[in-house]
Design a protein around this motif. Structure first.
Motif, PDB file in Angstrom:
ATOM      1  N   GLU A   1       5.775  12.427  11.904  1.00 53.09           N
ATOM      2  CA  GLU A   1       4.760  11.958  10.461  1.00 53.09           C
ATOM      3  C   GLU A   1       3.505  10.670  10.682  1.00 53.09           C
ATOM      4  O   GLU A   1       3.163  10.327  10.436  1.00 53.09           O
TER       5      GLU A   1
ATOM      6  N   VAL B   1      -1.278  12.022  10.147  1.00 55.06           N
ATOM      7  CA  VAL B   1      -1.458  11.968   9.286  1.00 55.06           C
ATOM      8  C   VAL B   1      -2.017  13.386   9.059  1.00 55.06           C
ATOM      9  O   VAL B   1      -2.882  13.919  10.197  1.00 55.06           O
TER      10      VAL B   1
ATOM     11  N   ILE C   1      -7.889   8.452   6.461  1.00 50.39           N
ATOM     12  CA  ILE C   1      -6.861   7.226   6.106  1.00 50.39           C
ATOM     13  C   ILE C   1      -8.035   6.188   5.735  1.00 50.39           C
ATOM     14  O   ILE C   1      -7.922   5.555   4.002  1.00 50.39           O
TER      15      ILE C   1
ATOM     16  N   GLN D   1      -8.601   4.412   1.721  1.00 52.93           N
ATOM     17  CA  GLN D   1      -8.381   2.672   2.009  1.00 52.93           C
ATOM     18  C   GLN D   1      -8.977   2.160   1.134  1.00 52.93           C
ATOM     19  O   GLN D   1      -8.874   1.192   0.213  1.00 52.93           O
TER      20      GLN D   1
ATOM     21  N   SER E   1      -0.924  -2.058   3.256  1.00 54.56           N
ATOM     22  CA  SER E   1      -0.355  -1.102   4.456  1.00 54.56           C
ATOM     23  C   SER E   1      -0.129   0.216   3.563  1.00 54.56           C
ATOM     24  O   SER E   1       0.026   0.168   1.935  1.00 54.56           O
TER      25      SER E   1
ATOM     26  N   HIS F   1       0.028   4.539   4.126  1.00 56.62           N
ATOM     27  CA  HIS F   1       0.641   5.357   5.032  1.00 56.62           C
ATOM     28  C   HIS F   1       0.771   6.515   4.251  1.00 56.62           C
ATOM     29  O   HIS F   1       1.083   6.963   3.502  1.00 56.62           O
TER      30      HIS F   1
ATOM     31  N   TRP G   1       1.544  10.445   4.583  1.00 56.46           N
ATOM     32  CA  TRP G   1       1.864  12.093   6.318  1.00 56.46           C
ATOM     33  C   TRP G   1       2.403  13.016   5.201  1.00 56.46           C
ATOM     34  O   TRP G   1       2.358  13.152   3.848  1.00 56.46           O
TER      35      TRP G   1
ATOM     36  N   LEU H   1       2.542   9.300   0.299  1.00 56.78           N
ATOM     37  CA  LEU H   1       2.059   8.629   0.375  1.00 56.78           C
ATOM     38  C   LEU H   1       3.030   7.458  -0.254  1.00 56.78           C
ATOM     39  O   LEU H   1       3.863   7.254  -0.713  1.00 56.78           O
ATOM     40  N   ASN H   2       2.681   6.501   0.573  1.00 50.38           N
ATOM     41  CA  ASN H   2       2.823   4.703   0.774  1.00 50.38           C
ATOM     42  C   ASN H   2       2.259   3.984   0.594  1.00 50.38           C
ATOM     43  O   ASN H   2       1.463   3.683   1.598  1.00 50.38           O
TER      44      ASN H   2
END
Length: 160
Positions: A79, A81, A87, A91, A105, A107, A109, A118-119
């Motif tokens: 998982e 990037v 990132i 962000q 947070s 993430h 992947w 996306l999380n």
């Protein structure tokens, strides 16, 4: 009479599986070409070392491409990037959205080498459901060029 067909100028693989199959076909063609070349040369010249040299060269070519594909596959399995995704830049774009206080947070992947997930956990201001939907839509707009097919955006309200 059948209409003429036009073949594409280049064949590009869309997935890792297609890429591996394409490399396998290229390796087969190289093997057959090497056998043909060595057999023709051996008819006229007595250079028996040519066969093992070409065999080692083809084996090295195959090994290099296997390692490249293994690295791509391991990046997906672990998982990592995806290539071309920054990132920190994403962000900072999310943090500039009106109503977002911070991103605790984030993430991103690749699910299978083609689709991206996306999380994100965001701390936001506001307390209406409509504010939440606007923020989530803004996050999706900011990340729209990443081919994200699955996203989870969790919102946490900042105590005021």
């Amino acid at each position: 009479m059948l209409p003429p067909t036009t073949a594409p100028a280049t064949v590009r693989a869309n997935s890792i599986n297609e890429g591996v199959i394409s490399w396998h076909m290229i390796e087969d063609v190289l093997g057959w070409a090497a056998v043909l070349m060595v057999s023709i040369v051996l008819l006229f010249k007595d250079i028996h070392i040519l066969d093992p040299i070409l065999s080692l060269a083809i084996a090295l070519f195959i090994l290099i491409n296997v390692v490249r594909n293994l690295i791509k596959t391991m990046k997906i399995l672990l998982e990592g990037v995806p290539n071309g995704v920054n990132i920190k830049e994403i962000q900072s774009k999310i943090e500039r959205i009106q109503g977002v206080v911070s991103v605790s947070s984030l993430h991103i992947w690749s699910i299978d080498g083609e689709e991206t997930a996306l999380n994100a956990h965001l701390c936001v201001t506001g307390n209406r459901l409509s504010d939440c939907e606007v923020i989530k839509k803004s996050v999706r707009d900011v990340t729209s060029d990443l081919n994200i097919t699955h996203s989870t955006i969790e919102l946490e309200w900042k105590n005021q």
